[in-house]
Structures are given as structure tokens and as C-alpha cells.
Motif scaffolding. Structure first.
Motif, PDB file in Angstrom:
ATOM      1  N   GLU A  45       0.834  -1.201   0.000  1.00  0.00           N
ATOM      2  CA  GLU A  45       0.000   0.000   0.000  1.00  0.00           C
ATOM      3  C   GLU A  45       0.868   1.250   0.000  1.00  0.00           C
ATOM      4  O   GLU A  45       0.614   2.203  -0.743  1.00  0.00           O
ATOM      5  CB  GLU A  45      -0.910  -0.003   1.229  1.00  0.00           C
ATOM      6  CG  GLU A  45      -1.774   1.238   1.369  1.00  0.00           C
ATOM      7  CD  GLU A  45      -2.864   1.344   0.324  1.00  0.00           C
ATOM      8  OE1 GLU A  45      -3.138   2.469  -0.129  1.00  0.00           O
ATOM      9  OE2 GLU A  45      -3.429   0.293  -0.054  1.00  0.00           O
ATOM     10  N   PRO A 108      -6.762  -3.208  -2.062  1.00  0.00           N
ATOM     11  CA  PRO A 108      -6.028  -4.063  -1.129  1.00  0.00           C
ATOM     12  C   PRO A 108      -6.920  -5.162  -0.566  1.00  0.00           C
ATOM     13  O   PRO A 108      -8.134  -4.985  -0.412  1.00  0.00           O
ATOM     14  CB  PRO A 108      -5.599  -3.076  -0.031  1.00  0.00           C
ATOM     15  CG  PRO A 108      -6.531  -1.923  -0.148  1.00  0.00           C
ATOM     16  CD  PRO A 108      -6.945  -1.832  -1.572  1.00  0.00           C
ATOM     17  N   ASP A 168       0.731  -4.805   5.004  1.00  0.00           N
ATOM     18  CA  ASP A 168      -0.149  -5.081   3.869  1.00  0.00           C
ATOM     19  C   ASP A 168      -0.875  -6.413   4.001  1.00  0.00           C
ATOM     20  O   ASP A 168      -1.587  -6.833   3.081  1.00  0.00           O
ATOM     21  CB  ASP A 168       0.665  -5.064   2.572  1.00  0.00           C
ATOM     22  CG  ASP A 168       1.513  -3.811   2.479  1.00  0.00           C
ATOM     23  OD1 ASP A 168       0.938  -2.733   2.275  1.00  0.00           O
ATOM     24  OD2 ASP A 168       2.747  -3.914   2.672  1.00  0.00           O
ATOM     25  N   ASP A 272      -2.410  -4.671  -6.844  1.00  0.00           N
ATOM     26  CA  ASP A 272      -3.196  -4.549  -5.623  1.00  0.00           C
ATOM     27  C   ASP A 272      -2.359  -4.821  -4.374  1.00  0.00           C
ATOM     28  O   ASP A 272      -1.677  -5.855  -4.293  1.00  0.00           O
ATOM     29  CB  ASP A 272      -4.382  -5.505  -5.654  1.00  0.00           C
ATOM     30  CG  ASP A 272      -5.447  -5.089  -6.651  1.00  0.00           C
ATOM     31  OD1 ASP A 272      -5.578  -3.881  -6.908  1.00  0.00           O
ATOM     32  OD2 ASP A 272      -6.154  -5.981  -7.169  1.00  0.00           O
ATOM     33  N   PRO A 273      -2.393  -3.946  -3.378  1.00  0.00           N
ATOM     34  CA  PRO A 273      -1.641  -4.170  -2.144  1.00  0.00           C
ATOM     35  C   PRO A 273      -2.021  -5.499  -1.490  1.00  0.00           C
ATOM     36  O   PRO A 273      -3.197  -5.820  -1.331  1.00  0.00           O
ATOM     37  CB  PRO A 273      -2.041  -2.988  -1.263  1.00  0.00           C
ATOM     38  CG  PRO A 273      -2.411  -1.909  -2.230  1.00  0.00           C
ATOM     39  CD  PRO A 273      -3.066  -2.620  -3.370  1.00  0.00           C
ATOM     40  N   GLY A 274      -0.989  -6.264  -1.131  1.00  0.00           N
ATOM     41  CA  GLY A 274      -1.185  -7.599  -0.574  1.00  0.00           C
ATOM     42  C   GLY A 274      -0.969  -8.700  -1.575  1.00  0.00           C
ATOM     43  O   GLY A 274      -0.925  -9.883  -1.196  1.00  0.00           O
TER      44      GLY A 274
END
Length: 344
Positions: A45, A108, A168, A272-274
Motif C-alpha cells: 500500500e 487491497p 499489507d 493490488d496491495p497484498g
């Protein structure tokens, strides 16, 4: 072959090994196959926040930098995206790339450890108590049941371990282990990778059959209350795993399948975060992508095409059977039909 510490158990004598599905790397340099693991990847993120976590909790450092290669939007199938990253150098020559995509919306998400597509980096440390204290100071969520250390059985005997999340939601397993002679200094002295899978059969077919790895493991499922506590799984859950070594610099890897509890496939877009990923250098990228396309593998990059990344490097993102993103690349001349983009 060394076995990673996270899930070590002895297979029953009647177990059938998945080695029958293996396709080892041969001397044929035209055969589509893995050449080496380049690095593990984790989309974040905010890059500075995540770098601070790894520095403050584990003593690991990385330098942020902009990465202005115009091929990135094609590679990630994200028109208009820009990239800021840090390539962290870990013990054993392991590389861990933190990617911060900007310029468009991101979503996320966080997996349960038992969800197919979830990923973990396993850090072997000299002082686990210091890690736990640092993690609590950083307000890192602890996944392990009760938030306390668990004693697990490993290939080297008993060891204490815990699983936490980074900012994250990415899983980090810390294992206290006496370092080997000559191990790097610092609290973290060894690293391995761990992934959760949907099916051992489909995972072996993909990684052994299409990438030429030699992942092996029993067909029988196991129960181990300590392991279940470690990963925050309920009692009664069963698991089995495939283990292997990613070539050069060698990296232990394990793929674990859980059953007996609800699971949701975890698949995020590259930005996408993660979102976890691996970058893998291969031989005959064209041939490998053709095989994957014929097998119905999801080709993520723009129009499902190999991208010219510049300086003789050609890349494509694909999705493995469990939902994880893989960046496959080859350093060679331009393959037919490659999407063109300026170099670095």
C-alpha cells in the motif's frame, strides 16, 4: 534437499510421492523450463511504511526508488500505472521486491493463511523474542493462535515459531534457529518461501510439468496441533505439502494444501496491495507461454502477450493454479510477436 521448517512431518509408508509428476531440468536448452528464481514479490500500500516494518522488526533494509520503465503498464495489464519499488537483499542472496504501484485505483485485500494463493516469507532468526517484541511495538497483527510462540517439530528438531502480518497483510513466519557456520550476521540469517495451494495435484502438474521443478510430497494429509496454532487454523484442519528447491541461488520452497475448513481462493491483480508473486527466469519463454496458453493458464499481461522489457529481457505475468501471480522472463533476443516497449 533441505526441507523448510514450517511444516515438517514424516509421510506414512504407504504414501504415494508426487515425484512421479516431476519433470526435472534437463540439459536441453530449448526445452521450456525454469532457469532460476529471480526474486519474491509483494505489492504494498505504501512503500515507506512497509520498509519501516521490515527494518524495525527484523533489521532488514531496503532503498526505495522510482522505476520508470514504460513496459510496466503492459506487463501488469494496467494502463497508466507507475511503479516505485525496493529490491531488498536478504541472507542467502534471496531478493525480496516490494512494489508500490501508483496512478490508478488499487484494491487491497488480505487472505487467511489457509486460503489458496496466500504467501509467506519464512525468516530464520537468532533471537525470536526480540522479533516478537518489535512486532508488538509496531502493532503488527499476530496470526498464531493466542498471539504466543509455538514450539514446532522441524527437520533440525524442536524450534519456536510465530506468524505475523506485515502492514499489507502479507504473512511473515519467524523461526528461531541456530545459524549454520558462516551464516550472515544480523538477526535474520536464512530465508525460505511458503505458499498455500488449492490442490497438491494441480500444483505439481503446473510447477513440475510446465516449469521443470521437482516438487515432492506425500498424498496423505496430516494433523499437527502445533502447526495449526502457528497458522491460526482451527483444530481438526488437515494439511499436506509439496517441498522443493528453486534453482540458483537455491531457495527452499513449500506449497501447503489445507482441508477441513472453508477456503477462498486469493487472487489479486499485480498492482493490488497484498498481492504476492514470484519472478522466475526461464529457458524458452515462447515455448512455455505456448504450453500454458494451450492448457488454459490465465495470461495476465496485456493481450496475453510477452512484453519487451528492454535490454534483451522479455517478460509476462501469468496466474498459477492457486491464484498467485508469476512473472516469467527470459534474457534473450526478441521472441516473435512480443509487445514492444522502450528499455530501462
Amino acid at each position: 534437499m533441505r526441507i523448510t521448517l514450517a511444516f515438517c512431518f514424516v509421510a506414512a509408508a504407504t504414501a504415494v510421492s508426487f515425484v512421479a509428476l516431476a519433470q526435472t531440468v534437463s540439459g536441453d536448452q530449448t526445452k521450456p523450463q525454469i532457469r532460476s528464481l529471480s526474486h519474491a514479490i509483494h505489492a504494498v500500500e505504501d512503500l515507506d511504511t512497509t520498509l519501516a516494518f521490515y527494518r524495525d522488526v527484523f533489521g532488514l533494509n531496503g532503498m526505495p526508488q522510482d522505476f520508470p520503465n514504460p513496459a510496466v503498464p503492459l506487463l501488469t495489464n494496467a494502463p497508466g500505472v507507475t511503479l516505485r519499488l525496493s529490491m531488498m537483499r536478504l541472507p542467502g542472496k534471496m531478493l525480496f521486491e516490494l512494489t508500490h504501484f501508483k496512478g490508478l485505483e488499487r484494491k487491497p485485500a488480505r487472505a487467511a493463511y489457509t486460503d489458496p494463493g496466500a504467501a509467506s516469507i519464512v525468516l530464520y532468526v537468532r533471537d525470536l523474542d526480540a522479533v516478537v517484541a518489535n512486532a508488538k511495538k509496531a502493532n503488527a497483527p499476530i496470526v498464531t493462535t493466542g498471539g504466543v510462540l509455538v514450539e514446532i517439530t522441524t527437520a533440525k528438531g524442536k524450534a519456536r515459531s510465530i506468524v505475523v502480518r506485515d502492514p499489507d497483510g502479507f504473512f511473515v513466519q519467524a523461526v528461531q534457529e541456530t545459524p549454520a557456520p558462516g551464516a550472515p550476521e544480523g538477526n535474520v540469517h536464512r530465508v525460505s518461501l511458503a505458499y498455500t495451494i488449492d490442490s497438491a495435484e494441480s500444483t505439481a502438474k503446473f510447477y513440475n510439468g510446465m516449469l521443470g521443478l521437482e516438487l515432492t510430497g506425500p498424498t496423505a494429509f496430516s494433523k499437527d496441533s502445533a502447526i495449526l496454532k502457528l497458522v491460526g487454523a482451527p483444530e481438526g484442519t488437515e494439511f499436506r505439502k509439496l517441498t522443493g528447491v528453486l534453482p540458483g541461488p537455491p531457495a527452499d520452497v513449500e506449497f501447503t494444501e489445507f482441508r477441513g475448513l472453508p477456503r477462498t481462493k486469493f487472487h489479486l491483480r499485480v498492482r493490488d496491495p497484498g498481492a504476492p508473486a514470484m519472478a522466475i527466469q526461464v529457458i524458452n519463454l515462447n515455448g512455455m507461454v505456448a504450453e500454458m496458453k494451450a492448457a488454459g493458464v490465465n495470461l495476465i499481461s496485456s493481450n496475453g502477450q510477452i512484453v519487451d522489457f528492454g535490454n534483451g529481457t522479455h517478460n509476462i505475468f501469468v496466474e498459477d493454479p492457486n491464484g498467485m501471480n508469476l512473472e516469467l522472463f527470459e534474457r534473450s533476443g526478441p521472441p516473435p510477436g512480443a509487445s514492444k516497449a522502450p528499455g530501462r
